[in-house]
Scaffold this active site. Structure first.
Site, PDB file in Angstrom:
ATOM      1  N   HIS A  45      87.861  71.523   1.147  1.00  0.00           N
ATOM      2  CA  HIS A  45      86.884  71.639   2.230  1.00  0.00           C
ATOM      3  C   HIS A  45      86.368  73.077   2.335  1.00  0.00           C
ATOM      4  O   HIS A  45      85.159  73.316   2.385  1.00  0.00           O
ATOM      5  CB  HIS A  45      87.552  71.204   3.543  1.00  0.00           C
ATOM      6  N   GLU A  46      87.293  74.027   2.367  1.00  0.00           N
ATOM      7  CA  GLU A  46      86.894  75.432   2.528  1.00  0.00           C
ATOM      8  C   GLU A  46      86.237  75.986   1.266  1.00  0.00           C
ATOM      9  O   GLU A  46      85.259  76.732   1.351  1.00  0.00           O
ATOM     10  CB  GLU A  46      88.095  76.280   2.946  1.00  0.00           C
ATOM     11  N   HIS A  58      82.630  75.044   1.104  1.00  0.00           N
ATOM     12  CA  HIS A  58      81.742  75.891   1.909  1.00  0.00           C
ATOM     13  C   HIS A  58      81.259  77.093   1.097  1.00  0.00           C
ATOM     14  O   HIS A  58      80.070  77.430   1.112  1.00  0.00           O
ATOM     15  CB  HIS A  58      82.456  76.394   3.166  1.00  0.00           C
TER      16      HIS A  58
END
Length: 165
Positions: A69-70, A73
């Site tokens: 998820h990170e 980004h």
């Protein structure tokens, strides 16, 4: 602890590089995050911060979902620029298309809340008993700030009593 997480970050970057046929600069990885957030991507600094407590308590899911998820980004920011929405189409494309994961915005990890310490202050009103102050507000009083009762306008005074929620 960090070696598994760092290995997962590297694996996510390699997947993205294979997919996009280009290289990406590796981020700095930090384990200095507390509170409710599992991870944070600082886009302009190319920095990933992770919550070590939530990692320890949810290791398998954290490594699979939160790290990807990170990383997604940072990859989305480097590919599409700063004007994209944080969990917009570009980020979702990376989560689904590259990592094969659901683009979940938030985690569902159980987060233990700290016990709050309250400092009880009082005024002269018979109607008002206690005014619970946070540690931050109590420290401001110690530095000279004054708080007043809205009803009787008297200065609130520390009673000497402390409670824990």
């Amino acid at each position: 602890m960090p070696e598994h997480l760092n290995a997962r970050v590297e694996a996510c970057y390699r997947q993205a590089e294979d997919f996009f046929q280009r290289t990406f600069p590796r981020p700095t990885v930090s384990f200095r995050l507390r509170g409710q957030k599992a991870g944070v991507a600082h886009l302009d600094e190319n920095l990933l911060r992770f919550n070590p407590q939530l990692y320890r308590e949810n290791r398998e899911h954290f490594l699979e979902q939160t790290v990807a998820h990170e990383v997604a980004h940072l990859i989305a920011h480097q590919l599409f620029g700063p004007r994209i929405r944080p969990h917009g189409e570009e980020w979702q494309l990376i989560m689904r298309g590259i990592y094969g994961l659901p683009p979940d915005r938030c985690h569902t990890y159980a987060v233990k809340r700290r016990t709050a310490t309250r400092y009880l202050y009082r005024c002269h009103c018979p109607e008002h008993n206690d005014f619970p102050f946070s540690a931050q507000r109590h420290n401001l009083v110690a530095k000279g700030r004054r708080y007043y009762c809205r009803r009787c306008k008297a200065t609130l005074v520390f009673s000497g009593e402390v409670t824990r929620d």
